[in-house]
Design a protein around this motif. Structure first.
Motif, PDB file in Angstrom:
ATOM      1  N   SER A   1      96.203  52.078  58.401  1.00 31.07           N
ATOM      2  CA  SER A   1      94.833  51.852  58.893  1.00 31.07           C
ATOM      3  C   SER A   1      94.490  52.854  59.983  1.00 31.07           C
ATOM      4  CB  SER A   1      94.701  50.422  59.428  1.00 31.07           C
ATOM      5  OG  SER A   1      94.921  49.474  58.404  1.00 31.07           O
ATOM      6  N   SER A   2      95.442  53.104  60.867  1.00 36.80           N
ATOM      7  CA  SER A   2      95.212  54.081  61.925  1.00 36.80           C
ATOM      8  C   SER A   2      95.004  55.478  61.334  1.00 36.80           C
ATOM      9  CB  SER A   2      96.397  54.075  62.884  1.00 36.80           C
ATOM     10  OG  SER A   2      96.278  55.083  63.849  1.00 36.80           O
ATOM     11  N   CYS A   3      95.844  55.810  60.351  1.00 37.06           N
ATOM     12  CA  CYS A   3      95.686  57.121  59.699  1.00 37.06           C
ATOM     13  C   CYS A   3      94.345  57.221  58.985  1.00 37.06           C
ATOM     14  CB  CYS A   3      96.829  57.346  58.713  1.00 37.06           C
ATOM     15  SG  CYS A   3      98.440  57.587  59.506  1.00 37.06           S
ATOM     16  N   GLN A   4      93.972  56.103  58.334  1.00 34.55           N
ATOM     17  CA  GLN A   4      92.698  56.098  57.606  1.00 34.55           C
ATOM     18  C   GLN A   4      91.521  56.334  58.556  1.00 34.55           C
ATOM     19  OE1 GLN A   4      91.953  52.468  55.541  1.00 34.55           O
ATOM     20  NE2 GLN A   4      90.229  53.272  54.383  1.00 34.55           N
ATOM     21  N   SER A   5      91.563  55.720  59.726  1.00 29.55           N
ATOM     22  CA  SER A   5      90.460  55.896  60.682  1.00 29.55           C
ATOM     23  C   SER A   5      90.433  57.307  61.263  1.00 29.55           C
ATOM     24  CB  SER A   5      90.586  54.858  61.807  1.00 29.55           C
ATOM     25  OG  SER A   5      91.779  55.067  62.551  1.00 29.55           O
ATOM     26  N   ARG A   6      91.565  57.965  61.263  1.00 29.89           N
ATOM     27  CA  ARG A   6      91.641  59.312  61.831  1.00 29.89           C
ATOM     28  C   ARG A   6      91.332  60.396  60.806  1.00 29.89           C
ATOM     29  NH1 ARG A   6      97.501  59.471  64.091  1.00 29.89           N
ATOM     30  NH2 ARG A   6      96.940  61.658  64.410  1.00 29.89           N
ATOM     31  N   ILE A   7      91.287  60.042  59.536  1.00 36.26           N
ATOM     32  CA  ILE A   7      91.093  61.054  58.489  1.00 36.26           C
ATOM     33  C   ILE A   7      89.781  61.819  58.638  1.00 36.26           C
ATOM     34  CG2 ILE A   7      90.650  61.322  56.012  1.00 36.26           C
ATOM     35  CD1 ILE A   7      92.919  59.359  55.514  1.00 36.26           C
ATOM     36  N   PRO A   8      88.582  61.161  58.825  1.00 37.65           N
ATOM     37  CA  PRO A   8      87.321  61.931  58.920  1.00 37.65           C
ATOM     38  C   PRO A   8      87.349  62.976  60.026  1.00 37.65           C
ATOM     39  CG  PRO A   8      86.860  59.612  58.587  1.00 37.65           C
ATOM     40  CD  PRO A   8      88.326  59.718  58.841  1.00 37.65           C
TER      41      PRO A   8
ATOM     42  N   LEU B   1      89.947  64.264  61.463  1.00 41.66           N
ATOM     43  CA  LEU B   1      90.934  65.284  61.140  1.00 41.66           C
ATOM     44  C   LEU B   1      90.412  66.265  60.105  1.00 41.66           C
ATOM     45  CD1 LEU B   1      94.201  63.135  60.972  1.00 41.66           C
ATOM     46  CD2 LEU B   1      93.622  64.840  62.693  1.00 41.66           C
ATOM     47  N   VAL B   2      89.655  65.741  59.111  1.00 40.35           N
ATOM     48  CA  VAL B   2      89.094  66.617  58.078  1.00 40.35           C
ATOM     49  C   VAL B   2      88.098  67.598  58.690  1.00 40.35           C
ATOM     50  CG1 VAL B   2      87.627  66.651  56.036  1.00 40.35           C
ATOM     51  CG2 VAL B   2      89.488  65.001  56.183  1.00 40.35           C
ATOM     52  N   VAL B   3      87.219  67.053  59.560  1.00 44.99           N
ATOM     53  CA  VAL B   3      86.229  67.929  60.209  1.00 44.99           C
ATOM     54  C   VAL B   3      86.920  69.003  61.025  1.00 44.99           C
ATOM     55  CG1 VAL B   3      84.378  68.005  61.936  1.00 44.99           C
ATOM     56  CG2 VAL B   3      84.426  66.167  60.234  1.00 44.99           C
ATOM     57  N   ARG B   4      87.954  68.590  61.768  1.00 45.09           N
ATOM     58  CA  ARG B   4      88.658  69.561  62.604  1.00 45.09           C
ATOM     59  C   ARG B   4      89.383  70.587  61.747  1.00 45.09           C
ATOM     60  NH1 ARG B   4      92.920  67.246  66.734  1.00 45.09           N
ATOM     61  NH2 ARG B   4      94.201  67.176  64.844  1.00 45.09           N
TER      62      ARG B   4
ATOM     63  N   SER C   1      86.834  72.933  60.290  1.00 46.29           N
ATOM     64  CA  SER C   1      86.351  73.852  61.325  1.00 46.29           C
ATOM     65  C   SER C   1      87.381  74.935  61.601  1.00 46.29           C
ATOM     66  CB  SER C   1      86.043  73.055  62.593  1.00 46.29           C
ATOM     67  OG  SER C   1      85.640  73.916  63.644  1.00 46.29           O
ATOM     68  N   ASP C   2      88.633  74.486  61.729  1.00 49.21           N
ATOM     69  CA  ASP C   2      89.689  75.481  61.971  1.00 49.21           C
ATOM     70  C   ASP C   2      89.803  76.441  60.800  1.00 49.21           C
ATOM     71  OD1 ASP C   2      90.185  74.196  64.321  1.00 49.21           O
ATOM     72  OD2 ASP C   2      91.937  73.072  63.586  1.00 49.21           O
ATOM     73  N   ALA C   3      89.682  75.922  59.574  1.00 46.90           N
ATOM     74  CA  ALA C   3      89.784  76.779  58.398  1.00 46.90           C
ATOM     75  C   ALA C   3      88.625  77.768  58.336  1.00 46.90           C
ATOM     76  CB  ALA C   3      89.809  75.920  57.129  1.00 46.90           C
ATOM     77  N   ARG C   4      87.429  77.260  58.688  1.00 45.90           N
ATOM     78  CA  ARG C   4      86.262  78.159  58.682  1.00 45.90           C
ATOM     79  C   ARG C   4      86.434  79.277  59.701  1.00 45.90           C
ATOM     80  NH1 ARG C   4      82.931  74.527  59.510  1.00 45.90           N
ATOM     81  NH2 ARG C   4      82.453  74.038  57.340  1.00 45.90           N
ATOM     82  N   LEU C   5      86.914  78.934  60.869  1.00 48.44           N
ATOM     83  CA  LEU C   5      87.143  79.940  61.897  1.00 48.44           C
ATOM     84  C   LEU C   5      88.187  80.956  61.433  1.00 48.44           C
ATOM     85  CD1 LEU C   5      86.647  80.959  64.775  1.00 48.44           C
ATOM     86  CD2 LEU C   5      88.405  79.359  65.571  1.00 48.44           C
ATOM     87  N   ARG C   6      89.238  80.447  60.799  1.00 49.02           N
ATOM     88  CA  ARG C   6      90.256  81.369  60.296  1.00 49.02           C
ATOM     89  C   ARG C   6      89.681  82.288  59.222  1.00 49.02           C
ATOM     90  NH1 ARG C   6      93.599  76.850  60.575  1.00 49.02           N
ATOM     91  NH2 ARG C   6      93.498  76.523  58.323  1.00 49.02           N
ATOM     92  N   LEU C   7      88.800  81.743  58.358  1.00 50.26           N
ATOM     93  CA  LEU C   7      88.198  82.554  57.306  1.00 50.26           C
ATOM     94  C   LEU C   7      87.299  83.649  57.903  1.00 50.26           C
ATOM     95  CD1 LEU C   7      87.280  79.881  54.610  1.00 50.26           C
ATOM     96  CD2 LEU C   7      88.974  81.702  54.409  1.00 50.26           C
ATOM     97  N   LEU C   8      86.536  83.259  58.935  1.00 48.36           N
ATOM     98  CA  LEU C   8      85.661  84.259  59.572  1.00 48.36           C
ATOM     99  C   LEU C   8      86.498  85.364  60.213  1.00 48.36           C
ATOM    100  CD1 LEU C   8      82.980  81.916  61.233  1.00 48.36           C
ATOM    101  CD2 LEU C   8      82.676  83.421  59.252  1.00 48.36           C
TER     102      LEU C   8
END
Length: 418
Positions: free
Chosen positions: A312-319, A321-324, A327-334
């Motif tokens: 349940s804790s992991c489930q609540s942290r997923i959104p 974590l996905v956004v982060r 964002s990190d992936a987008r920054l790396r791509l740029l």
């Protein structure tokens, strides 16, 4: 003077009178019983013997009689008090009167017996056997064996007709929790002079099938308490002490332990108590299993609850974590795009410069460039001529200059080289 002669009867009569005068009282004597037998009239006839303690040779012997009126009281009293048959081979303290009959000779007539003397002698013999086993280092070997957690396969040494054997099997079969027990009887005589030999034979049979059994139970019930002497022998005690399976004894007496009881793994009072011991062992194992099962269920429930909370804790942290992560992936791509553009520009510039150098080298090596410097190319049938041997007089050749061509006819040729 002629000596007076006597008949044998008269001499024996004198002996009887002399003994009656010299030994008129009752006397307590210590002796060993031998050749004990009784007849239909209830009288008991026996021999009293004494042996040299060192050589074991006979040093004294006397015939004994216990009249029926005394024997019917003395025998049960002695056997009840000692747990020992009134039989050959035991030591006794008896009160006797000295009798001499003209026909039957010298006899000791038993008037009373002291069981405590025999008990002391029996205890001494037991102590000697136990001391010998201890000196040999085998006294406690059977006791040191581990009792199986589930003693379900039981080798029983008993008489098939003994009431105790039936009680033992009934108690096991109808135990309250329905435990299964497999029992196999190894029939043996549990009273009389053949106890030792019979039980040893049964133990030998079991020893050849050790893998089939968990424990050995020696039980006896329904017999007289006076038949216990067979369980007080060295050979039987030594065999039981060294037997590779735990031995439980329940031979139906409460007052004293026999030598067999002393060396067995566990001693109980009766065959029924032996069955209850095995059932209690199974009870302990079942209770332990139930306890472990309950702990397993509790542990599994607690584990699942912890894992559910973690999920349940992991489930609540997923959104978040996905956004982060995005964002990190987008920054790396740029960053990678910028680095790629820079790397591509540098690489293209380097390759362009390289191409320019190659182009210059190609341009410098072109025929037109050479022709502009005053060189010419001779062709025969459109093929450059590099060797004068390829041309013959009369051949038509073409000479290509920087500007224009000349057609000539070969008049002569020379192979000379400067």
């Amino acid at each position: 003077m002629k000596q007076e002669t006597l008949t044998l009867f008269e001499l024996n009569a004198l002996v009887r009178q002399s003994l009656e005068q010299c030994l008129p009282d009752e006397y307590w004597i210590q002796a060993e019983l031998s050749d004990v037998r009784s007849n239909a009239t209830g009288h008991c006839y026996l021999e009293f013997v004494q042996k040299d303690p060192r050589s074991n040779n006979l040093i004294a012997k006397a015939r004994g009689t216990v009249w029926s009126n005394v024997y019917r009281l003395l025998k049960p009293y002695f056997e009840e008090a000692t747990g020992q048959l009134f039989a050959s081979g035991i030591k006794v303290l008896v009160k006797v009167t000295v009798q001499f009959h003209e026909l039957y000779g010298y006899t000791l007539t038993v008037q009373d017996i002291d069981p405590t003397y025999t008990l002391g002698d029996m205890a001494r013999r037991r102590r000697e056997i136990l001391r010998q086993l201890e000196e040999e280092g085998v006294l406690t070997l059977n006791k040191e064996l581990e009792m199986p957690v589930l003693p379900q396969r039981i080798a029983v040494i008993s008489s098939a007709t003994a009431a105790g054997y039936g009680d033992f099997c009934h108690q096991l079969q109808y135990n309250s929790r329905g435990f299964f027990f497999y029992t196999e009887l190894f029939s043996a005589l549990m009273q009389g002079n053949q106890v030792e030999e019979s039980v040893l034979a049964a133990l030998d049979c079991i020893n050849h099938r050790l893998d089939d059994f968990d424990v050995v139970v020696i039980i006896r019930g329904g017999g007289a308490t006076s038949d216990l002497s067979g369980f007080d022998t060295y050979l039987l005690a030594a065999a039981c002490a060294q037997f590779p399976l735990p031995i439980i004894t329940g031979i139906g007496h409460e007052r004293d332990d026999t030598v067999l009881d002393s060396v067995a793994h566990t001693r109980v009072k009766t065959p029924t108590a032996a069955a209850e011991l095995l059932i209690s062992r199974m009870d302990e194992a079942a209770d332990q299993l139930e306890y472990l099962s309950a702990r397993l269920q509790e542990g599994a429930s607690a584990f699942l609850e912890r894992e559910y909370r973690r999920l349940s804790s992991c489930q609540s942290r997923i959104p978040s974590l996905v956004v982060r992560r995005l964002s990190d992936a987008r920054l790396r791509l740029l960053t990678l795009h910028k680095d790629l553009m820079q790397s591509s520009t540098v690489m293209l510039s380097r390759q362009r410069h390289r191409l320019e150098l190659l182009q210059q080298r190609i341009s410098d090596a072109s025929p037109d460039k050479l022709l502009s410097r005053g060189y010419s190319i001779t062709l025969k049938n459109g093929i450059p001529v590099t060797d004068v041997s390829c041309i013959s007089p009369g051949d038509e050749i073409t000479t290509r200059l920087h500007k224009g061509e000349l057609t000539s006819i070969v008049n002569r040729k020379s192979n000379n080289r400067k």
